[in-house]
Design a protein around this motif. Structure first.
Motif, mmCIF file in Angstrom:
data_model
loop_
_atom_site.group_PDB
_atom_site.id
_atom_site.type_symbol
_atom_site.label_atom_id
_atom_site.label_comp_id
_atom_site.label_asym_id
_atom_site.label_seq_id
_atom_site.Cartn_x
_atom_site.Cartn_y
_atom_site.Cartn_z
ATOM 1 N N UNK A 263 56.631 79.299 19.286
ATOM 2 C CA UNK A 263 56.473 77.863 19.026
ATOM 3 C C UNK A 263 56.196 77.708 17.537
ATOM 4 N N UNK A 264 56.960 76.865 16.908
ATOM 5 C CA UNK A 264 56.728 76.634 15.486
ATOM 6 C C UNK A 264 56.271 75.199 15.289
ATOM 7 N N UNK A 265 55.049 75.037 14.779
ATOM 8 C CA UNK A 265 54.604 73.693 14.374
ATOM 9 C C UNK A 265 55.195 73.425 12.995
ATOM 10 N N UNK A 266 55.694 72.220 12.798
ATOM 11 C CA UNK A 266 56.565 71.972 11.637
ATOM 12 C C UNK A 266 55.850 72.051 10.293
ATOM 13 N N UNK A 267 54.534 71.866 10.296
ATOM 14 C CA UNK A 267 53.803 72.002 9.036
ATOM 15 C C UNK A 267 53.998 70.837 8.090
ATOM 16 N N UNK A 268 53.664 69.622 8.542
ATOM 17 C CA UNK A 268 53.748 68.462 7.660
ATOM 18 C C UNK A 268 52.781 68.672 6.489
ATOM 19 N N UNK A 269 52.990 68.114 5.339
ATOM 20 C CA UNK A 269 54.102 67.235 4.998
ATOM 21 C C UNK A 269 55.290 67.955 4.360
ATOM 22 N N UNK A 270 55.214 69.251 4.247
ATOM 23 C CA UNK A 270 56.340 69.913 3.569
ATOM 24 C C UNK A 270 57.388 70.379 4.578
ATOM 25 N N UNK A 271 57.004 70.399 5.826
ATOM 26 C CA UNK A 271 57.940 70.725 6.911
ATOM 27 C C UNK A 271 58.628 72.074 6.713
ATOM 28 N N UNK A 272 57.855 73.049 6.300
ATOM 29 C CA UNK A 272 58.465 74.350 6.120
ATOM 30 C C UNK A 272 58.700 75.036 7.455
ATOM 31 N N UNK A 273 58.041 74.511 8.489
ATOM 32 C CA UNK A 273 58.288 75.026 9.825
ATOM 33 C C UNK A 273 59.743 74.892 10.225
ATOM 34 N N UNK A 274 60.374 73.846 9.734
ATOM 35 C CA UNK A 274 61.797 73.669 10.039
ATOM 36 C C UNK A 274 62.601 74.859 9.541
ATOM 37 N N UNK A 275 62.271 75.274 8.310
ATOM 38 C CA UNK A 275 62.995 76.397 7.721
ATOM 39 C C UNK A 275 62.726 77.668 8.523
ATOM 40 N N UNK A 276 61.457 77.832 8.904
ATOM 41 C CA UNK A 276 61.113 79.034 9.664
ATOM 42 C C UNK A 276 61.886 79.053 10.977
ATOM 43 N N UNK A 277 61.918 77.919 11.664
ATOM 44 C CA UNK A 277 62.630 77.840 12.937
ATOM 45 C C UNK A 277 64.089 78.233 12.754
ATOM 46 N N UNK A 278 64.670 77.755 11.679
ATOM 47 C CA UNK A 278 66.067 78.061 11.398
ATOM 48 C C UNK A 278 66.259 79.570 11.236
ATOM 49 N N UNK A 279 65.363 80.155 10.433
ATOM 50 C CA UNK A 279 65.435 81.598 10.186
ATOM 51 C C UNK A 279 65.291 82.387 11.479
#
Lengths: 442, 725
Positions: A263-279
């Motif tokens: 589970x990846x929490x997106x990490x607001x406000x920079x939303x680096x979780x999105x990048x991690x999820x992609x990776x």
């Protein structure tokens, strides 16, 4: 083979430093120092890993190009490193990795000097032959021996009895040297030995700094190697934001044929979780992206929380990307292990009661909202001359040690209460305050 | 390879390896305005501290971080100061970032600056054009890439303007930076800029744009909520355009508008909108205030005090946006409020309150003082119980005890304010005397332009609040010699009618009364407009701009043609040359052949009239002579019937309006023109038929010419008959 080639390379550096005049070489170092200072200041280097590496590389250069006097070699090196280090720390006080690396390099210098002086002591006392013996010994395991000596001598955090026992040793070693330097007739015979010693000190220090750089570069892999011991089949792992260490850790477990979900929490406000999820998805891991605010709802299904850190303090507290304190609290509520991955360069010898350390970086509010859209709320022209809307965007959270279940560093897993002990291995207490004026020799 | 070659051909100036050309920037270290007087009399604007750092420092820091490698700093006013500052700054020693200064003493505008830079031949490719008072944290990569791609496709896309959303205040119509309203038309798909109009704030809802805009573009968005960031990415052509058009002075008013209007060359300007990044230019005191506060609120990160702080004076950010440098002597009882910056080595006495303010280095602030929303620069001494509200206090000012600065006050360098003295609102105080008259050379025409629009706009305002303000200026005159006991400096008197501007552009927040007044005025105007939409109140500013321009143009054109014609008559210039000259005038005013014919005919009649005559006959003879002499000129503008009709109509107009003397001779002259083959029979017939449905008044001349017309109608038949026989 690899080791010898590295040694050769260092010799090259080293020779440059010796043969080139100080005036010719120093400006070059100074520009490099300025460059790094500038980068740190303008927040151009992101992440403690890159910062640590670059700091170490720069300090290696500073050491290699520092001309060493015949006496107080270690002190000269320490002064040089401290002078640069102080500037580097001031350039970006929030990036604690800079200070960590500076202190570790200082520690290395002290240790090498100590081990050399003990060897020299032994050599002087017994015979000249032992010098050669010591030399080969040094080349084989420079860090081990240094560490061994240091462990035996410098640990002020040990029980006082042991410390006082061993602290006497270097002091007694230092006294004859300082006295001999002033005495010309006596010093003449030792001068050849001394110059070789100074060469060797620098050589050893650079060698050890090289090891440090190597450690920093490989810290991800070192940590990742331990992944299988912690991640088990069919587990659910939760993380927040993005950290390269975490990514490597998870991927290492995946490579070892563990199947688990993340589970990846997106990490607001920079939303680096999105990048991690992609990776993660790119590497074939089953990934679920959730909002930060959904962490509490999901935590009961999670077997383990694995996150990265910005810095680990001496008391075992963690300075981590904003939002992690909330995750840690959620994990504690549901008794989910909260595991923090941190390379040893992130271990900071300072305690978080120090206001210097708890400095938080307040980044641009525009990460939270679009300035153009909200510009009318920021109007200063009317009313009290101050807008009603303020936007605050801190970068870090402080997670107290009691919320952390385990630290995984490149040397293995540790309890928060053990962190101070790790720190004692890596740093010497003399260096905790960098701003202090030159410390007494040895 | 293929697309590359095409590009190389299309952009002849750029070498093929465009990518390897280092990114260059032109930084104008002079704003070419006088908004910051009297401060800028002593120090260039770019070196004025903005939150304790010179403005140029922010600009350079941004350029550096945006990947610009070569900066050409154009210094003009106080060039020596700027150059010596840069010489000693950190920017000179950086690798991969070179700062070169270009000095000029006779440039009076951005246009001159760019022309000089073009002459130097230092710019080799796309460059960033920015002035030294702009700060931003945007990333240039996207904008640059867009610019280059567009350029590749269309070599006419020579400029990309950076814009940002910013809503103007609904009441004062000015943006939060204190600039006047800006109106833009942008193509939503291509982001091409189609229309740009500044100072639209007073037109209260009406604004006319060329209908061709709507015809030529399938979709168009109109914005009044966009702020121009004054950051432009330009291609090399921009510089050469400035050189070609030597009358371009102002970047926006002349260059941008010039390009938009000019459809011969077809150059295009595009916009790049930034959303989350920050970009703004310090244009006036209000902008100074707003941007300072944005910096303190960290919108400009990483260009914030604690990151940028120079040298060893590390500034630390504390709770609630308080920035404090090292070595501050602060009394325990002093209250330093939120959003305040205190510089190094400043001491603050007991019970002093500081809120929303910036205090520079080495200031001494006594006890029981109040500093609110003010900007105190370096080494200022503020004694006990002083009060500063929304003021700017420059370096080295001394405020004696219990002196008061009312909102909007600006104290220039080293002014001393006497004990207990109260400096009235919006006054500007300097050690230098106010220049006796505004130097029109420096002011430039656009400055005049500005005051024109303001004057027309302030008309209503002044009536409303004229009285108290008049009292103020009288008071100022009264005390201008002295600033209280022990005071040193002169209070600059405000020009009549500029009070409007004062509150608009000062650092002080707009007083509530003022806002209420404006709302009232707007409402009144709206009522007026709705009551009587044909005749808007005191209407100068309500007229659409372009229409005025069109009318003006026609009048100017006629005058120019007349002057040319008269010169031709006096100097015996050949007809062909006159035709050439008139042609060039026609092009520059964008007129039709009919307009030329009309204008020439008008001038001919004038000439005939100016020649001495006492009788109608003599006048007729004069006309005869003139027409004889210049018929070739006139004919060359009469390619068809329509133009001829235009001449007749013009003739009518002349007879009716300007030269009544000619009206009795209308028929004779018309006959004369007919005889000379200047006007054909068909044209006269058409004119007659056109006039058939007109009012009686309009038909006066038709009636007068009735006999002639009848003769005309009969004549051809005779001709035919004759031919037939």
């Amino acid at each position: 083979m690899d080791q010898t080639s590295r040694v050769l390379q260092i010799d090259l550096y080293y020779d440059l430093g010796e043969s080139g005049g100080r005036l010719l070489i120093m400006p070059d170092v100074q520009t490099l120092v300025n460059e790094l200072l500038f980068k740190l200041k303008k927040r151009k280097i992101e992440g403690s890993h890159a910062t640590a590496r670059q700091t170490a590389i720069l300090l290696r250069l500073v050491i290699s190009q520092q001309r060493i006097p015949y006496t107080h070699q270690a002190a000269a090196l320490i002064d040089a490193v401290k002078a640069v280090g102080e500037q580097l720390v001031a350039a970006n006080p929030v990036e604690l990795a800079v200070g960590n690396i500076v202190r570790r390099v200082l520690h290395i210098i002290r240790e090498e000097d100590l081990s050399l002086s003990t060897v020299a002591m032994v050599g002087l006392n017994v015979s000249a032959v032992s010098d050669d013996e010591g030399d080969t010994d040094q080349d084989d395991h420079p860090v081990l021996s240094a560490a061994a000596v240091a462990a035996a001598s410098r640990n002020t955090l040990r029980p006082p009895s042991l410390q006082t026992l061993l602290e006497d040793l270097p002091d007694s070693a230092a006294v004859p040297h300082t006295s001999s330097s002033g005495d010309d007739s006596e010093g003449k015979s030792k001068s050849a030995d001394k110059s070789s010693r100074s060469r060797r000190l620098k050589h050893d220090v650079i060698e050890a700094v090289n090891e440090l750089i190597e450690d920093i570069s490989t810290s991800h892999e070192q940590i990742a190697e331990q992944a299988v011991e912690h991640i088990h089949q069919n587990e659910v792992i939760l993380t927040l934001g993005s950290s390269r260490t975490v990514l490597e850790f998870l991927c290492a477990a995946k490579e070892k044929k563990r199947s688990f979900r993340v589970f990846v929490a997106e990490g607001a406000p920079r939303y680096q979780g999105h990048l991690l999820a992609k990776e993660l998805v790119a590497r074939g891991l089953q990934t679920t992206l959730i909002a930060d605010s959904a962490v509490f709802a999901m935590i009961s299904r999670v077997n383990m929380v694995i996150v990265g850190a910005h810095a680990v303090m001496a008391n075992g507290g963690v300075i981590a990307p904003v939002g992690l304190n909330m995750v840690a609290l959620a994990a504690q509520r549901h008794a989910v292990p909260f595991v923090v991955l941190a390379g040893s360069h992130k271990l900071c010898p300072l305690y978080p009661h120090n206001p210097e350390v708890l400095l938080n970086e307040l980044r641009s509010p525009s990460e939270l909202l679009d300035f153009g859209e909200f510009s009318d709320c920021m109007d200063f022209g009317s009313g009290m001359g101050s807008p009603l809307l303020h936007v605050v965007n801190p970068t870090f959270d402080y997670v107290p040690p009691k919320l952390v279940s385990l630290f995984i560093t490149d040397t293995g897993g540790h309890n928060p209460s053990y962190v101070y002990r790790l720190i004692a291995d890596y740093y010497s207490t003399d260096d905790l305050v960098l701003q202090r004026k030159p410390a007494p020799v040895n | 390879m293929a697309p590359k070659r095409i590009r190389a051909r299309a952009v002849s100036d750029d070498p093929e390896d465009l990518a390897r050309v280092p990114l260059q920037a032109v930084l104008l270290a002079d704003s070419f305005t006088t908004r910051f007087r009297p401060i800028t009399l002593e120090r260039p604007k770019v070196l004025l501290p903005l939150v304790n750092l010179p403005m140029i420092e922010y600009t350079l820091a941004w350029l550096e971080s945006a990947g610009v490698e070569e900066v050409f700093v154009f210094c003009c006013a106080h060039a020596k100061q700027v150059m010596s500052y840069l010489e000693n700054s950190q920017w000179k020693s950086l690798p991969k970032f070179s700062v070169t200064t270009i000095e000029s003493h006779n440039s009076i505008s951005a246009g001159d600056a760019l022309r000089l830079i073009y002459e130097r031949n230092v710019i080799h490719g796309d460059f960033v054009l920015i002035s030294g008072d702009t700060l931003s944290n945007m990333s240039l990569t996207r904008a640059l890439q867009e610019h280059k791609e567009r350029k590749k496709k269309d070599s006419n896309a020579i400029m990309t303007m950076v814009v940002q959303r910013s809503k103007p205040s609904p009441i004062t119509q000015q943006s939060r930076l204190g600039t006047d309203g800006l109106f833009m038309a942008i193509d939503p798909t291509t982001k091409q800029l189609l229309y740009y109009e500044e100072n639209t704030n007073h037109s209260k809802g009406t604004l006319s744009i060329d209908k061709m805009l709507l015809v030529d573009n399938t979709s168009i968005t109109l914005h009044n909520d966009i702020q121009d960031c004054y950051i432009d990415i330009c291609s090399l052509e921009v510089l050469s355009l400035f050189t070609d058009n030597f009358d371009y002075q102002h970047l926006r008013r002349h260059f941008v508008k010039g390009l938009l209007i000019d459809d011969i060359m077809g150059y295009k300007i595009f916009t790049h909108e930034i959303h989350s990044s920050y970009a703004a230019r310090v244009d006036n005191y209000r902008g100074y205030d707003t941007i300072s506060k944005d910096i303190i609120q960290r919108w400009t990160y990483p260009l914030v005090p604690d990151v940028l702080s120079l040298g060893n004076s590390a500034t630390k950010l504390e709770r609630q946006g308080m920035y404090r440098s090292s070595e501050i002597g602060q009394s325990r009882s002093a209250q330093i409020g939120p959003h305040t910056v205190i510089g190094t080595g400043t001491t603050i006495g007991s019970n002093t309150k500081i809120t929303n303010s910036v205090v520079g280095k080495g200031c001494t602030i006594g006890s029981n003082a109040v500093i609110e929303g003010s900007y105190v620069w370096d080494n200022v001494i503020i004694e006990d119980e002083c009060e500063l509200r929304h003021a700017i206090v420059c370096d080295g000012v001394v405020m004696k005890s219990r002196s008061v600065l009312k909102p909007g006050v600006v104290l220039s360098f080293k002014v001393v304010i006497g004990q207990n003295f109260v400096v009235p609102p919006y006054s500007k105080v300097s050690l230098l005397k106010q220049p006796t008259k505004q130097d029109s050379d420096e002011e430039l025409e656009y400055a005049d332009n500005n005051s024109d629009t303001l004057d027309s706009a302030t008309g209503t305002m002044d009536k409303l609040n004229g009285d108290p303000l008049l009292e103020f200026s009288e008071m100022e005159h009264h005390v201008s010699s002295e600033l209280g006991y022990g005071g040193v400096g002169y209070i600059w008197s405000l020009c009549e009618g500029s009070h409007e501007e004062e509150w608009r552009h000062s650092v002080a927040p707009i007083p509530a009364e003022k806002l209420a007044e404006i709302t009232q005025v707007i409402e009144d105007d709206l009522e007026l407009v709705s009551q009587d939409s044909n005749a808007p109140a005191s209407s100068g500013e309500l007229k659409p701009d372009t229409q005025i321009n069109a009318e003006d143009d026609a009048v100017y054109f006629e005058k120019e043609v007349e002057a040319t014609f008269l010169r031709a008559v006096n100097e015996n210039v050949e007809v062909d040359h006159v035709i050439l000259e008139v042609n060039s005038l026609r092009l520059s005013y964008n007129m039709q052949a009919a307009d030329c014919a009309g204008a020439i005919f008008h001038s001919m009649m004038k000439l005939a009239l100016d020649a001495p005559h006492s009788m109608q006959n003599e006048l007729l003879r004069n006309v005869h002579n003139t027409v004889n002499a210049w018929q070739k000129l006139l004919k060359s503008y009469l390619p068809g019937k329509d133009e001829e009709i235009e001449v007749i109509l013009k003739f009518e107009e002349i007879c009716l309006e300007s030269v009544k003397e000619l009206s009795p001779l209308f028929t004779q002259i018309l006959h004369l023109l007919y005889d000379k083959d200047i006007i054909t029979e068909e044209a006269i017939e058409d004119w007659e038929s056109e006039k058939k449905d007109a009012d009686e008044a309009d038909r006066v001349f038709v009636k007068q010419a009735e006999i002639f017309l009848q003769w005309l109608r009969e004549a051809p038949e005779e001709d035919d008959e004759e031919d037939g026989e």
